[in-house]
Each structure stands twice: as structure tokens, then as C-alpha cells.
Design an enzyme around this catalytic site. Sequence first.
Site, PDB file in Angstrom:
ATOM      1  N   ASN A  34      -7.704  -2.848  14.104  1.00  0.00           N
ATOM      2  CA  ASN A  34      -9.093  -3.104  13.697  1.00  0.00           C
ATOM      3  C   ASN A  34      -9.198  -4.247  12.686  1.00  0.00           C
ATOM      4  OD1 ASN A  34      -8.097  -1.979  11.380  1.00  0.00           O
ATOM      5  ND2 ASN A  34      -9.480  -0.228  11.309  1.00  0.00           N
ATOM      6  N   HIS A  66      -7.311  -4.611   9.938  1.00  0.00           N
ATOM      7  CA  HIS A  66      -6.967  -4.331   8.547  1.00  0.00           C
ATOM      8  C   HIS A  66      -5.698  -5.059   8.124  1.00  0.00           C
ATOM      9  CE1 HIS A  66      -4.762  -0.356   9.741  1.00  0.00           C
ATOM     10  NE2 HIS A  66      -3.838  -1.179   9.308  1.00  0.00           N
ATOM     11  N   ASP A 124       0.812  -1.221   0.000  1.00  0.00           N
ATOM     12  CA  ASP A 124       0.000   0.000   0.000  1.00  0.00           C
ATOM     13  C   ASP A 124       0.846   1.273   0.000  1.00  0.00           C
ATOM     14  OD1 ASP A 124       0.973  -0.360   2.578  1.00  0.00           O
ATOM     15  OD2 ASP A 124      -0.977  -0.787   3.453  1.00  0.00           O
ATOM     16  N   GLU A 161      -9.656  -1.701   5.212  1.00  0.00           N
ATOM     17  CA  GLU A 161     -10.326  -1.407   6.476  1.00  0.00           C
ATOM     18  C   GLU A 161     -11.583  -2.272   6.633  1.00  0.00           C
ATOM     19  OE1 GLU A 161      -8.773   0.265   8.537  1.00  0.00           O
ATOM     20  OE2 GLU A 161      -8.085   2.235   7.867  1.00  0.00           O
TER      21      GLU A 161
END
Length: 241
Positions: A136, A138, A67, A143
Site C-alpha cells: 500500500n 508504506h 520500526d 501507512e
Amino acid sequence: MQLKTVENYQDMSMVACSIIMEKVKQLESPVLGLATGSTPEGLYKQLIEQYKQDNVSFQNVKTFNLDEYVGLTKQNKQSYDYYMRENLFSHIDIDLANTYLPNGASADLDQECIDYEARIKQAGGIDIQVLGIGLNGHIGFNEPGTNFSSRTHIIDLAESTRTANARFFDSLEEVPEQAITMGVDTIMDSKEILLLVSGEKKAEAVSRMLEGEISEEFPASILQKHPHVTVVGDKAALSLL
Ligand code: GLP
């Protein structure tokens, strides 16, 4: 899924390094998927060390990163492009032309996503993908709520992710609001996955990833379906299993 429990961050980095080195030595033209964040820094240090001792060469290696932030150029110190050169590429014998990251500063981001997928395909796919995990759930910057069938795409970063990553910036306001990330399905296409995790802070995420329901609300849970995942984690990170 194979689980390797180690004592601490240093041991996690060393075990990860030997797995990557084995892959690099075994394949004629290895394609590595790489990650950023704090977790793989120790792995990259170990790889540099092994290179300096003449135990490994990266001349035939191609890399694809997961990313990049939208809007940051390669020169920006907070870009993942910069991070990779600082933490690994500048210290080993890899040809920079064989290192790929999504270009978050592209004028046509949709085209950039398509091109990135094509480049991975052209290279023959990713032999081993290094992954960390966000609090979380990811993976890359996928996400919660991201479609499991997603390919490389633009994503709005969760506020919790921006807050978690603010430590790399001068202030929270400077953290970009979007990123370009390999999709969940792109990651799942990797032939092998090496997920690294360290510290008590990640314990709950690890337990949800390995033992929780497989759900788009917790992207890393999809890894339960991948045929070849190795999780290397320290005792603190694996303490809730
Ligand atoms: C970041 C990256 C992920 C990384 C994760 C965890 O935002 N995009 O690729 O795995 O969050 O980061 P860290 O290793 O710093 O905890």
C-alpha cells in the site's frame, strides 16, 4: 533518483550489499538505517558473508531500525529486535550497544518516540537508509494518510499490512495492531536512501512510487523529492515502469 535494474532477488541483494559496504568503508563512523521484512534478508546474508571473508568490519558502525511492533519485547521472536539479531547482528562484529531499534515495549511510548529522534540526531543523522516498500506504499510503518511532516510516532497498522505480515506470526490475531515507526520526515532526513524491491507483487507499488502523484495517500511517493535515492529492483518488480 537512480534506478538499477537487476535480474533477480539474489542480484538485488548483492548490489545492495556492495553499496552498503562501500559506505561502511568510506566513512569513519557510518550510521546505517536498517529495515526488516523479507526484502532485506538477502542483503543481510551477503553482508554476513562479506564479514566472514574479512572484507568488511562493523566495529565503527551504528544502526537505527525503521520500526518495531508495539507490545512486543526484545525476546519475542516476532519482534524486529529479535529479527535483527537473528538475521544480522549476531553474525557480525557490531557492538550491540550501537544498534538501535525503537522499544515497542516501553511504558511511555510517547517519550520513546522523542528519545529515538534524539538518538538519531546525536549520532549525526543517518548516512544511508535501507528501505522496502509495502503493497500500500508504506515506508517503515508509515501507512497511507500519514503526514509527510511526521517524525517518529505510534501508528495504527492498516488491516492490509497486518494481513501481509501475518505470515511471520501463528495467526492474524497475534499481529500487533500498532507499531512505532520513524516518521516520513525522519526518513527523508537520511542523507541517502537505498530502496530494495523484488517480485511481481510489488510492481504496481513501485510504479506508483516512481511515476504516480506525490501524495500522503501513497507515502513512498515522497521519495521522488529526496535528492539521493537509489532503487535496486529486479525485472519483475520494475516490469510496470
Ligand atoms: C513491513 C515493514 C517495512 C517493509 C515492508 C515490506 O511491514 N515495516 O519496513 O519494508 O513491510 O515488507 P517485505 O519486504 O516483507 O515485503
